[in-house]
Write a protein that holds these residues in place. Structure first.
Motif, short mmCIF file in Angstrom:
data_model
loop_
_atom_site.label_atom_id
_atom_site.label_comp_id
_atom_site.label_asym_id
_atom_site.label_seq_id
_atom_site.Cartn_x
_atom_site.Cartn_y
_atom_site.Cartn_z
N ILE A 1 0.85 -1.18 0.00
CA ILE A 1 0.00 0.00 0.00
C ILE A 1 0.89 1.24 0.00
CG2 ILE A 1 -1.87 1.20 1.20
CD1 ILE A 1 -2.61 -1.68 0.45
N HIS A 2 0.60 2.18 -0.90
CA HIS A 2 1.29 3.47 -0.93
C HIS A 2 0.25 4.54 -0.61
CE1 HIS A 2 4.92 1.76 -2.67
NE2 HIS A 2 4.16 1.12 -3.55
N LEU A 3 0.46 5.23 0.50
CA LEU A 3 -0.46 6.27 0.94
C LEU A 3 0.32 7.40 1.59
CD1 LEU A 3 -3.46 7.14 1.42
CD2 LEU A 3 -3.30 5.99 3.63
N ASN A 4 0.11 8.60 1.14
CA ASN A 4 0.76 9.81 1.70
C ASN A 4 2.28 9.68 1.74
OD1 ASN A 4 -1.77 10.96 2.09
ND2 ASN A 4 -1.94 10.14 4.17
N GLY A 5 2.87 9.12 0.71
CA GLY A 5 4.32 9.01 0.63
C GLY A 5 4.92 7.89 1.46
N LYS A 6 4.09 7.09 2.10
CA LYS A 6 4.58 5.97 2.90
C LYS A 6 4.18 4.66 2.23
CE LYS A 6 4.38 8.37 7.32
NZ LYS A 6 3.77 8.39 8.65
N THR A 7 4.98 3.62 2.48
CA THR A 7 4.72 2.30 1.93
C THR A 7 4.47 1.32 3.06
OG1 THR A 7 6.14 2.78 0.04
CG2 THR A 7 5.64 0.47 0.45
N TYR A 8 3.43 0.53 2.92
CA TYR A 8 3.06 -0.46 3.93
C TYR A 8 3.02 -1.83 3.27
CZ TYR A 8 1.33 3.89 5.97
OH TYR A 8 1.21 5.17 6.43
N ASP A 9 3.74 -2.79 3.82
CA ASP A 9 3.74 -4.17 3.31
C ASP A 9 2.87 -5.02 4.23
OD1 ASP A 9 5.49 -3.74 1.13
OD2 ASP A 9 7.20 -3.76 2.50
N LEU A 10 1.88 -5.66 3.63
CA LEU A 10 0.92 -6.45 4.39
C LEU A 10 0.84 -7.86 3.85
CD1 LEU A 10 -1.94 -3.78 4.33
CD2 LEU A 10 -0.19 -4.05 6.06
N LYS A 11 0.40 -8.78 4.68
CA LYS A 11 0.27 -10.20 4.32
C LYS A 11 -1.22 -10.54 4.31
CE LYS A 11 2.23 -14.37 3.99
NZ LYS A 11 2.67 -14.79 2.72
N LYS A 12 -1.64 -11.32 3.32
CA LYS A 12 -3.06 -11.68 3.19
C LYS A 12 -3.51 -12.48 4.41
CE LYS A 12 -6.40 -13.83 0.07
NZ LYS A 12 -7.43 -13.67 0.99
N GLU B 1 -13.32 -12.03 2.14
CA GLU B 1 -12.89 -11.54 0.83
C GLU B 1 -11.39 -11.23 0.84
OE1 GLU B 1 -15.38 -9.03 -1.43
OE2 GLU B 1 -17.20 -9.83 -0.53
N TYR B 2 -10.98 -10.06 0.31
CA TYR B 2 -9.54 -9.78 0.31
C TYR B 2 -9.20 -8.86 1.46
CZ TYR B 2 -4.76 -9.40 -0.94
OH TYR B 2 -3.40 -9.51 -0.89
N THR B 3 -8.50 -9.39 2.43
CA THR B 3 -8.05 -8.63 3.58
C THR B 3 -6.59 -8.95 3.83
OG1 THR B 3 -10.26 -8.81 4.53
CG2 THR B 3 -8.52 -8.10 6.00
N ALA B 4 -5.79 -7.91 4.02
CA ALA B 4 -4.37 -8.10 4.31
C ALA B 4 -4.03 -7.24 5.52
CB ALA B 4 -3.52 -7.69 3.11
N SER B 5 -3.07 -7.71 6.33
CA SER B 5 -2.74 -6.96 7.53
C SER B 5 -1.33 -7.29 7.98
CB SER B 5 -3.73 -7.27 8.66
OG SER B 5 -3.65 -8.64 8.98
#
Length: 130
Positions: A67-78, A84-88
């Motif tokens: 996820i790229h939001l407000n200049g930050k990157t977040y790596d999540l695992k399904k 449905e599709y949820t990652a955290s």
């Protein structure tokens, strides 16, 4: 003449054996091309009603979301336990459930991004008559 013939033949043999030894070609190095990325990756950009933009890259093969939001990157695992599709990860959760896209910070229950996509109309419903 026979006395001269033997040294000449030996000289020619030595000369021809040294003349044939030329520098060998360098072995051609075949570089293995990098294998093509065979992962099933989808990339979407969503904009909410406030004009905030989120970029979501989902790798179905590795079951990860970036996820790229407000200049930050977040790596999540399904998360298979959630619908449905949820990652955290430990701090953040991304979900895409029935057109609702939500990205939130879990420990404070703060929604960082939310978008409810309009459903596509399929036309008037037909009812069966008996």
């Amino acid at each position: 003449m026979k006395n001269l013939l033997t040294p000449i033949l030996i000289g020619l043999a030595v000369f021809s054996s040294t003349a044939c030894k030329h520098p060998s070609k360098e072995a051609e190095s075949i570089t293995a091309s990098a294998p093509e990325n065979t992962d099933n990756i989808s990339k979407n950009v969503y904009v909410d009603s406030y004009g905030e933009k989120i970029e979501v890259t989902i790798n179905q093969t590795k079951n990860t979301a970036t996820i790229h939001l407000n200049g930050k990157t977040y790596d999540l695992k399904k998360s298979d336990a959630l619908p449905e599709y949820t990652a955290s990860n430990e701090e953040y959760q991304y979900s895409e459930i029935k057109g609702n896209i939500t990205f939130l910070k879990k420990n404070v229950d703060m929604v960082l991004f939310h978008l409810k996509q309009a459903k596509k109309e399929s036309g008037p419903a037909k009812m069966a008559s008996y």
